[in-house]
Design a protein around this motif. Structure first.
Motif, PDB file in Angstrom:
ATOM      1  N   PRO A   1      43.074  42.963  85.229  1.00 54.85           N
ATOM      2  CA  PRO A   1      43.247  41.596  85.621  1.00 54.85           C
ATOM      3  C   PRO A   1      41.974  40.745  86.127  1.00 54.85           C
ATOM      4  N   VAL A   2      40.917  41.614  86.509  1.00 57.82           N
ATOM      5  CA  VAL A   2      39.793  40.791  87.022  1.00 57.82           C
ATOM      6  C   VAL A   2      38.930  40.219  85.780  1.00 57.82           C
ATOM      7  N   ASN A   3      39.234  40.923  84.589  1.00 59.03           N
ATOM      8  CA  ASN A   3      38.256  40.361  83.421  1.00 59.03           C
ATOM      9  C   ASN A   3      39.057  39.043  82.989  1.00 59.03           C
ATOM     10  N   GLU A   4      40.499  38.871  83.077  1.00 53.91           N
ATOM     11  CA  GLU A   4      40.872  37.746  82.669  1.00 53.91           C
ATOM     12  C   GLU A   4      40.603  36.626  83.796  1.00 53.91           C
ATOM     13  N   PHE A   5      40.545  36.971  85.101  1.00 53.60           N
ATOM     14  CA  PHE A   5      40.193  36.086  85.952  1.00 53.60           C
ATOM     15  C   PHE A   5      38.720  35.574  85.807  1.00 53.60           C
ATOM     16  N   GLU A   6      37.650  36.193  85.502  1.00 50.30           N
ATOM     17  CA  GLU A   6      36.355  36.005  85.105  1.00 50.30           C
ATOM     18  C   GLU A   6      36.381  35.144  83.851  1.00 50.30           C
ATOM     19  N   ASP A   7      37.261  35.530  82.919  1.00 51.34           N
ATOM     20  CA  ASP A   7      37.305  34.453  81.752  1.00 51.34           C
ATOM     21  C   ASP A   7      37.720  33.296  82.267  1.00 51.34           C
ATOM     22  N   LEU A   8      38.612  32.851  82.964  1.00 54.76           N
ATOM     23  CA  LEU A   8      39.327  31.641  83.576  1.00 54.76           C
ATOM     24  C   LEU A   8      38.227  30.957  84.299  1.00 54.76           C
ATOM     25  N   ILE A   9      37.176  31.683  85.120  1.00 56.62           N
ATOM     26  CA  ILE A   9      36.362  30.911  85.809  1.00 56.62           C
ATOM     27  C   ILE A   9      35.045  30.555  84.968  1.00 56.62           C
ATOM     28  N   ASN A  10      34.864  31.564  83.907  1.00 52.58           N
ATOM     29  CA  ASN A  10      33.747  31.104  82.828  1.00 52.58           C
ATOM     30  C   ASN A  10      34.378  29.919  82.018  1.00 52.58           C
ATOM     31  N   ARG A  11      35.735  29.831  81.550  1.00 47.70           N
ATOM     32  CA  ARG A  11      36.054  28.407  81.193  1.00 47.70           C
ATOM     33  C   ARG A  11      35.903  27.137  81.786  1.00 47.70           C
ATOM     34  N   TYR A  12      36.255  27.475  83.149  1.00 51.08           N
ATOM     35  CA  TYR A  12      36.191  26.259  83.966  1.00 51.08           C
ATOM     36  C   TYR A  12      34.803  25.951  84.324  1.00 51.08           C
ATOM     37  N   ASN A  13      33.860  26.906  84.304  1.00 49.75           N
ATOM     38  CA  ASN A  13      32.508  26.218  84.524  1.00 49.75           C
ATOM     39  C   ASN A  13      31.742  25.677  83.460  1.00 49.75           C
ATOM     40  N   ARG A  14      32.254  26.301  82.197  1.00 46.53           N
ATOM     41  CA  ARG A  14      31.839  25.733  80.860  1.00 46.53           C
ATOM     42  C   ARG A  14      32.250  24.285  80.672  1.00 46.53           C
ATOM     43  N   TYR A  15      33.553  24.095  80.905  1.00 46.18           N
ATOM     44  CA  TYR A  15      34.371  22.718  80.842  1.00 46.18           C
ATOM     45  C   TYR A  15      33.567  21.662  81.786  1.00 46.18           C
ATOM     46  N   PHE A  16      33.168  22.086  82.781  1.00 51.28           N
ATOM     47  CA  PHE A  16      32.521  21.156  83.714  1.00 51.28           C
ATOM     48  C   PHE A  16      31.022  21.033  83.703  1.00 51.28           C
ATOM     49  N   GLY A  17      30.602  21.961  82.887  1.00 47.45           N
ATOM     50  CA  GLY A  17      29.222  22.185  82.747  1.00 47.45           C
ATOM     51  C   GLY A  17      28.229  22.499  84.090  1.00 47.45           C
ATOM     52  N   LEU A  18      29.080  23.462  84.761  1.00 47.44           N
ATOM     53  CA  LEU A  18      28.391  23.999  86.053  1.00 47.44           C
ATOM     54  C   LEU A  18      27.502  25.325  85.473  1.00 47.44           C
ATOM     55  N   ALA A  19      26.845  25.792  86.378  1.00 48.16           N
ATOM     56  CA  ALA A  19      25.979  26.976  86.307  1.00 48.16           C
ATOM     57  C   ALA A  19      26.566  28.005  86.145  1.00 48.16           C
ATOM     58  N   ARG A  20      25.789  29.368  85.553  1.00 49.25           N
ATOM     59  CA  ARG A  20      26.781  30.367  85.638  1.00 49.25           C
ATOM     60  C   ARG A  20      26.378  31.294  87.057  1.00 49.25           C
ATOM     61  N   GLY A  21      26.833  32.032  87.003  1.00 49.40           N
ATOM     62  CA  GLY A  21      26.796  33.100  88.252  1.00 49.40           C
ATOM     63  C   GLY A  21      25.262  33.491  88.478  1.00 49.40           C
ATOM     64  N   ASN A  22      24.723  33.568  87.480  1.00 47.88           N
ATOM     65  CA  ASN A  22      23.149  34.138  87.727  1.00 47.88           C
ATOM     66  C   ASN A  22      22.290  33.129  87.662  1.00 47.88           C
ATOM     67  N   GLY A  23      22.835  31.682  88.007  1.00 45.19           N
ATOM     68  CA  GLY A  23      21.756  30.858  88.099  1.00 45.19           C
ATOM     69  C   GLY A  23      21.592  29.938  87.109  1.00 45.19           C
ATOM     70  N   GLU A  24      21.751  30.301  85.982  1.00 47.15           N
ATOM     71  CA  GLU A  24      21.262  29.879  84.464  1.00 47.15           C
ATOM     72  C   GLU A  24      22.231  28.843  84.155  1.00 47.15           C
ATOM     73  N   ARG A  25      21.688  27.832  83.402  1.00 43.05           N
ATOM     74  CA  ARG A  25      22.776  26.959  82.415  1.00 43.05           C
ATOM     75  C   ARG A  25      23.085  27.647  81.141  1.00 43.05           C
ATOM     76  N   GLU A  26      24.566  27.633  80.670  1.00 47.21           N
ATOM     77  CA  GLU A  26      24.635  28.346  79.537  1.00 47.21           C
ATOM     78  C   GLU A  26      23.628  27.609  78.349  1.00 47.21           C
ATOM     79  N   GLY A  27      23.025  28.478  77.420  1.00 50.47           N
ATOM     80  CA  GLY A  27      22.519  28.077  76.219  1.00 50.47           C
ATOM     81  C   GLY A  27      21.145  27.300  76.708  1.00 50.47           C
ATOM     82  N   LYS A  28      20.162  27.905  76.821  1.00 46.87           N
ATOM     83  CA  LYS A  28      18.775  27.296  77.342  1.00 46.87           C
ATOM     84  C   LYS A  28      18.354  26.198  76.408  1.00 46.87           C
TER      85      LYS A  28
END
Length: 151
Positions: free
Chosen positions: A9-36
């Motif tokens: 279930p953690v994988n699905e939660f991480e997928d949800l967080i990644n989609r949320y961050n991508r939707y709002f243009g937020l930084a990834r967990g490692n501090g980089e923006r998606e797609g340099k």
């Protein structure tokens, strides 16, 4: 033989967080923006291969389910831009979605062109969901010697 995959279930939660961050243009967990190479927020970014031959550069972008009318390619100030939108199908009352993994929405990919590309000779081809761009190399400009008078 049956393959058994353990549900995590953690994988699905991480997928949800990644989609949320991508939707709002937020930084990834490692501090980089998606797609340099993205200059502005996009909903998704198509996969791209870039190859070089002695005569040209070739860029191929995967755009499944899209037509050439959904994509716009421009060159300005030495930057090649590929922009488009993949639209989601209209829902009908006689079907329901059990899982949606494909990403829909707008995208923008930008690439800084090398100095040896002839911007006026760029050719584009779209077939079977693949956008192919051919960027012909220009002859290198010979340095121009300038006489300097000493006074």
């Amino acid at each position: 033989m049956t393959n058994i995959t353990r549900w995590n279930p953690v994988n699905e939660f991480e997928d949800l967080i990644n989609r949320y961050n991508r939707y709002f243009g937020l930084a990834r967990g490692n501090g980089e923006r998606e797609g340099k190479d993205l200059f502005s927020r996009s909903d998704w970014a198509p996969a791209v291969d870039i190859r070089e031959t002695p005569e040209a550069f070739r860029i191929e972008a995967e755009l499944p389910g899209m037509s050439k009318d959904d994509v716009k390619v421009t060159v300005q100030d030495g930057v090649l831009s590929i922009r488009g939108e993949r639209k989601q199908e209209e829902e009908t009352n006689d079907s329901k979605h059990h899982r949606v993994e494909r990403i829909y929405g707008s995208f923008l990919r930008r690439f800084t062109l090398p100095e040896n590309v002839d911007e006026n000779s760029i050719r584009a081809n779209f077939k079977d969901g693949i956008l192919s761009l051919t960027l012909t190399k220009a002859e290198p400009a010979e340095p121009k010697a300038i006489e300097v008078d000493v006074q």
